[in-house]
Design a protein around this motif. Structure first.
Motif, PDB file in Angstrom:
ATOM      1  N   ALA A  85      42.947 -25.000  32.942  1.00 57.64           N
ATOM      2  CA  ALA A  85      42.236 -24.333  32.550  1.00 57.64           C
ATOM      3  C   ALA A  85      42.680 -23.035  32.149  1.00 57.64           C
ATOM      4  CB  ALA A  85      41.127 -23.999  33.273  1.00 57.64           C
ATOM      5  N   ALA A  86      43.832 -22.107  32.544  1.00 59.36           N
ATOM      6  CA  ALA A  86      44.523 -20.986  32.234  1.00 59.36           C
ATOM      7  C   ALA A  86      45.083 -21.218  30.949  1.00 59.36           C
ATOM      8  CB  ALA A  86      45.297 -20.221  32.877  1.00 59.36           C
ATOM      9  N   GLN A  88      44.704 -23.680  28.535  1.00 62.05           N
ATOM     10  CA  GLN A  88      43.917 -23.936  27.948  1.00 62.05           C
ATOM     11  C   GLN A  88      42.731 -22.557  26.915  1.00 62.05           C
ATOM     12  OE1 GLN A  88      40.255 -27.092  28.355  1.00 62.05           O
ATOM     13  NE2 GLN A  88      40.797 -27.910  26.406  1.00 62.05           N
ATOM     14  N   ASP A  89      42.304 -21.865  28.316  1.00 67.16           N
ATOM     15  CA  ASP A  89      41.803 -20.510  27.475  1.00 67.16           C
ATOM     16  C   ASP A  89      42.593 -19.084  27.548  1.00 67.16           C
ATOM     17  OD1 ASP A  89      39.744 -21.710  27.834  1.00 67.16           O
ATOM     18  OD2 ASP A  89      39.733 -20.592  30.657  1.00 67.16           O
ATOM     19  N   LYS A  91      44.593 -17.380  28.993  1.00 65.13           N
ATOM     20  CA  LYS A  91      43.965 -16.887  30.219  1.00 65.13           C
ATOM     21  C   LYS A  91      45.585 -16.600  31.097  1.00 65.13           C
ATOM     22  CE  LYS A  91      39.642 -15.999  29.621  1.00 65.13           C
ATOM     23  NZ  LYS A  91      38.065 -15.857  30.026  1.00 65.13           N
TER      24      LYS A  91
END
Length: 98
Positions: A85-86, A88-89, A91
């Motif tokens: 998720a990090a 992909q975002d 972040k």
């Protein structure tokens, strides 16, 4: 190359980091080929709980510095999802596997 005793005395006991280069490869250690494969890790050990660090502060250059020993235990599956998720975002991941 330090001896085992030198390494223990100068790095391990002093909690000093060390960088090993060219020591392990997928040719000399077959599991190395599977480490970057998140699907493999999910199937093989996603249910296992791992210690992660989650308390971070930013240093003067804005990089996260994790300031505690692993204080949280998550299933590896949850850690891998947080990493993806990090990425992909764009972040930073809120956890450090430690």
């Amino acid at each position: 190359v330090p001896t085992a005793d030198d390494f223990m005395r100068n790095f391990v006991l002093r909690s000093r980091p060390a960088i090993f280069q060219g020591v392990v490869s997928s040719e000399t250690f077959a599991p190395m080929a599977d480490f970057p494969n998140f699907d493999y890790l999910r199937k093989r050990c996603g249910h296992r709980r791992v210690g992660v660090k989650s308390l971070a502060v930013d240093d003067v250059k804005g990089r996260p510095v994790f300031v505690s020993d692993p204080e949280l235990r998550l299933p590896l599956l949850a850690f891998l999802e947080a990493v993806e998720a990090a990425e992909q975002d764009g972040k930073r991941c809120p956890f450090y596997l430690g």
